[in-house]
Design a protein around this motif. Structure first.
Motif, PDB file in Angstrom:
ATOM      1  N   ALA A 196       0.859  -1.190   0.000  1.00  0.00           N
ATOM      2  CA  ALA A 196       0.000   0.000   0.000  1.00  0.00           C
ATOM      3  C   ALA A 196       0.891   1.234   0.000  1.00  0.00           C
ATOM      4  O   ALA A 196       2.031   1.197   0.464  1.00  0.00           O
ATOM      5  CB  ALA A 196      -0.916   0.005   1.211  1.00  0.00           C
ATOM      6  N   ASN A 197       0.334   2.347  -0.477  1.00  0.00           N
ATOM      7  CA  ASN A 197       1.059   3.611  -0.473  1.00  0.00           C
ATOM      8  C   ASN A 197       0.822   4.415   0.797  1.00  0.00           C
ATOM      9  O   ASN A 197       1.436   5.468   0.977  1.00  0.00           O
ATOM     10  CB  ASN A 197       0.642   4.461  -1.678  1.00  0.00           C
ATOM     11  N   ILE A 198      -0.069   3.952   1.640  1.00  0.00           N
ATOM     12  CA  ILE A 198      -0.373   4.642   2.887  1.00  0.00           C
ATOM     13  C   ILE A 198       0.098   3.789   4.051  1.00  0.00           C
ATOM     14  O   ILE A 198       0.296   2.578   3.908  1.00  0.00           O
ATOM     15  CB  ILE A 198      -1.887   4.941   3.006  1.00  0.00           C
ATOM     16  N   PRO A 199       0.318   4.393   5.224  1.00  0.00           N
ATOM     17  CA  PRO A 199       0.807   3.616   6.367  1.00  0.00           C
ATOM     18  C   PRO A 199      -0.119   2.465   6.733  1.00  0.00           C
ATOM     19  O   PRO A 199      -1.332   2.504   6.494  1.00  0.00           O
ATOM     20  CB  PRO A 199       0.873   4.659   7.489  1.00  0.00           C
ATOM     21  N   THR A 200       0.484   1.458   7.341  1.00  0.00           N
ATOM     22  CA  THR A 200      -0.236   0.228   7.658  1.00  0.00           C
ATOM     23  C   THR A 200      -1.463   0.492   8.522  1.00  0.00           C
ATOM     24  O   THR A 200      -2.537  -0.082   8.285  1.00  0.00           O
ATOM     25  CB  THR A 200       0.717  -0.752   8.369  1.00  0.00           C
ATOM     26  N   ARG A 201      -1.337   1.349   9.529  1.00  0.00           N
ATOM     27  CA  ARG A 201      -2.491   1.609  10.397  1.00  0.00           C
ATOM     28  C   ARG A 201      -3.653   2.228   9.626  1.00  0.00           C
ATOM     29  O   ARG A 201      -4.813   1.968   9.932  1.00  0.00           O
ATOM     30  CB  ARG A 201      -2.085   2.491  11.581  1.00  0.00           C
ATOM     31  N   GLU A 202      -3.347   3.036   8.619  1.00  0.00           N
ATOM     32  CA  GLU A 202      -4.416   3.602   7.792  1.00  0.00           C
ATOM     33  C   GLU A 202      -5.088   2.517   6.950  1.00  0.00           C
ATOM     34  O   GLU A 202      -6.312   2.533   6.757  1.00  0.00           O
ATOM     35  CB  GLU A 202      -3.874   4.719   6.917  1.00  0.00           C
ATOM     36  N   VAL A 203      -4.281   1.603   6.437  1.00  0.00           N
ATOM     37  CA  VAL A 203      -4.851   0.487   5.686  1.00  0.00           C
ATOM     38  C   VAL A 203      -5.823  -0.300   6.557  1.00  0.00           C
ATOM     39  O   VAL A 203      -6.961  -0.585   6.152  1.00  0.00           O
ATOM     40  CB  VAL A 203      -3.735  -0.445   5.168  1.00  0.00           C
ATOM     41  N   LEU A 204      -5.388  -0.632   7.754  1.00  0.00           N
ATOM     42  CA  LEU A 204      -6.210  -1.449   8.648  1.00  0.00           C
ATOM     43  C   LEU A 204      -7.428  -0.674   9.138  1.00  0.00           C
ATOM     44  O   LEU A 204      -8.517  -1.245   9.287  1.00  0.00           O
ATOM     45  CB  LEU A 204      -5.363  -1.952   9.813  1.00  0.00           C
ATOM     46  N   ARG A 205      -7.264   0.614   9.388  1.00  0.00           N
ATOM     47  CA  ARG A 205      -8.391   1.437   9.832  1.00  0.00           C
ATOM     48  C   ARG A 205      -9.448   1.524   8.743  1.00  0.00           C
ATOM     49  O   ARG A 205     -10.653   1.522   9.006  1.00  0.00           O
ATOM     50  CB  ARG A 205      -7.895   2.828  10.205  1.00  0.00           C
ATOM     51  N   THR A 206      -8.987   1.554   7.484  1.00  0.00           N
ATOM     52  CA  THR A 206      -9.910   1.668   6.360  1.00  0.00           C
ATOM     53  C   THR A 206     -10.607   0.352   6.045  1.00  0.00           C
ATOM     54  O   THR A 206     -11.825   0.317   5.821  1.00  0.00           O
ATOM     55  CB  THR A 206      -9.146   2.146   5.107  1.00  0.00           C
ATOM     56  N   CYS A 207      -9.824  -0.741   6.028  1.00  0.00           N
ATOM     57  CA  CYS A 207     -10.342  -2.022   5.526  1.00  0.00           C
ATOM     58  C   CYS A 207     -10.778  -2.982   6.628  1.00  0.00           C
ATOM     59  O   CYS A 207     -11.581  -3.887   6.372  1.00  0.00           O
ATOM     60  CB  CYS A 207      -9.286  -2.699   4.658  1.00  0.00           C
ATOM     61  N   CYS A 208     -10.244  -2.817   7.838  1.00  0.00           N
ATOM     62  CA  CYS A 208     -10.574  -3.730   8.941  1.00  0.00           C
ATOM     63  C   CYS A 208     -10.788  -2.915  10.221  1.00  0.00           C
ATOM     64  O   CYS A 208     -10.069  -3.091  11.216  1.00  0.00           O
ATOM     65  CB  CYS A 208      -9.452  -4.738   9.160  1.00  0.00           C
TER      66      CYS A 208
END
Length: 299
Positions: free
Chosen positions: A247-259
């Protein structure tokens, strides 16, 4: 250069055809055991069906090439066995056949190796043991990061076969006092497949089933090498995955968005893969050479 004799099963497959040359470059003496040949200088292939215990036993007690007859003695058991041979996912053969082939072949190879006195066995497990990759519907992981003490709970025949194989490995490691390491291999990426990454980056939910992780096939070769070299750990499981979230965004943002409802149990690095390789880095000394950002314009 190691000089160790290694029987590698499944070397003709997607991962194996990159892992074998890497091991060859490290000085291993190799025999590939597969249902199909593998054309690489200095590596012979023995055609064998490992669901037959006699063929598995014989595959571990055969010459690696015609030149070995010059030694004037039958071959000894190898120094290590790496078992990657398997039906590689669901929807290739019927579910019951996938489960049968993967569990029976793994049992046969580990049993033959252990009873022949082999002290190091490395087997291919899978990210699918974490239960989401081939789940029915949109299923959440129980927590992040995914580490080796996770309560594996797949619902598919392939992931289930890998859970059973890990239990088989543990049983033989305890019984024989040997090292059997299971590698939970992430989505394998070959060098030519980085052209898929722009699509991954543009569609974050598309990588949820793989926990936004991947393993470069060449880096997987290095993990196998390190596992062969690291002695004395008994039964162990290692996530075989690269360092960085896809992903191009930080991991916590990925998880906040998708999970958004999945708990995070420890601090995560800014771009740390949710499928964590921390144990492989700390215990085996793994250092990736093929971060996806080397090959893909992040945008």
């Amino acid at each position: 250069m190691t000089g160790k004799r290694v029987v590698f099963t499944g070397g003709t497959g997607k991962a194996g055809r990159h892992v074998l040359p890497h091991l060859k470059s490290k000085g291993y003496d190799l025999l590939n055991v597969d249902l199909k040949p593998f054309d690489h200088p200095g590596i012979s292939t023995l055609i064998a069906d490992l669901t037959h215990s006699g063929q598995a036993f014989n595959a571990l007690t055969t010459h690696f090439g015609f030149d070995r007859f010059e030694a004037g003695r039958p071959p000894a058991a190898p120094d290590a066995v790496v078992h990657f041979a398997a039906i590689p996912r669901v929807l290739i053969e019927p579910d019951n056949e996938t489960f049968r082939v993967n569990t029976v072949s793994t049992y046969n190879v580990i049993e033959a190796a252990a009873k022949l006195g082999v002290r190091k066995i490395v087997i291919a497990s899978s990210e699918t043991t974490y239960g989401v990759c081939f789940a029915e519907g949109d299923r959440d992981f129980k927590s992040f990061p995914l580490e080796e003490d996770y309560d594996t709970d797949p619902m598919d025949s392939y992931g289930l076969s890998k859970v059973v194989n890990e239990k088989t490995a543990r049983a033989f490691a305890m019984r024989y006092g040997i090292d059997v390491y299971a590698l939970r291999i992430a989505n394998v990426i070959e060098p030519h497949e980085y052209d898929m990454f722009p699509g991954f980056l543009a569609n974050l939910p598309s990588r949820k089933r793989n926990a936004w992780g991947y393993i470069d096939a060449r880096d997987l070769g290095e993990i196998v090498h390190l596992a062969i070299q690291k002695d004395g750990l008994g039964f162990q499981v290692f996530n075989a995955v690269n360092d960085t979230v896809t992903a191009n965004i930080p991991t916590r943002e990925v998880l906040r968005t998708c999970c958004p409802n999945v708990p995070i149990t420890r601090e995560l690095g800014d771009y740390e893969a949710p499928l964590s390789n921390r144990k492989a880095r700390e215990v085996l000394g793994f250092r990736e050479a093929h971060n996806w950002r080397k090959y893909v314009k992040a945008g």
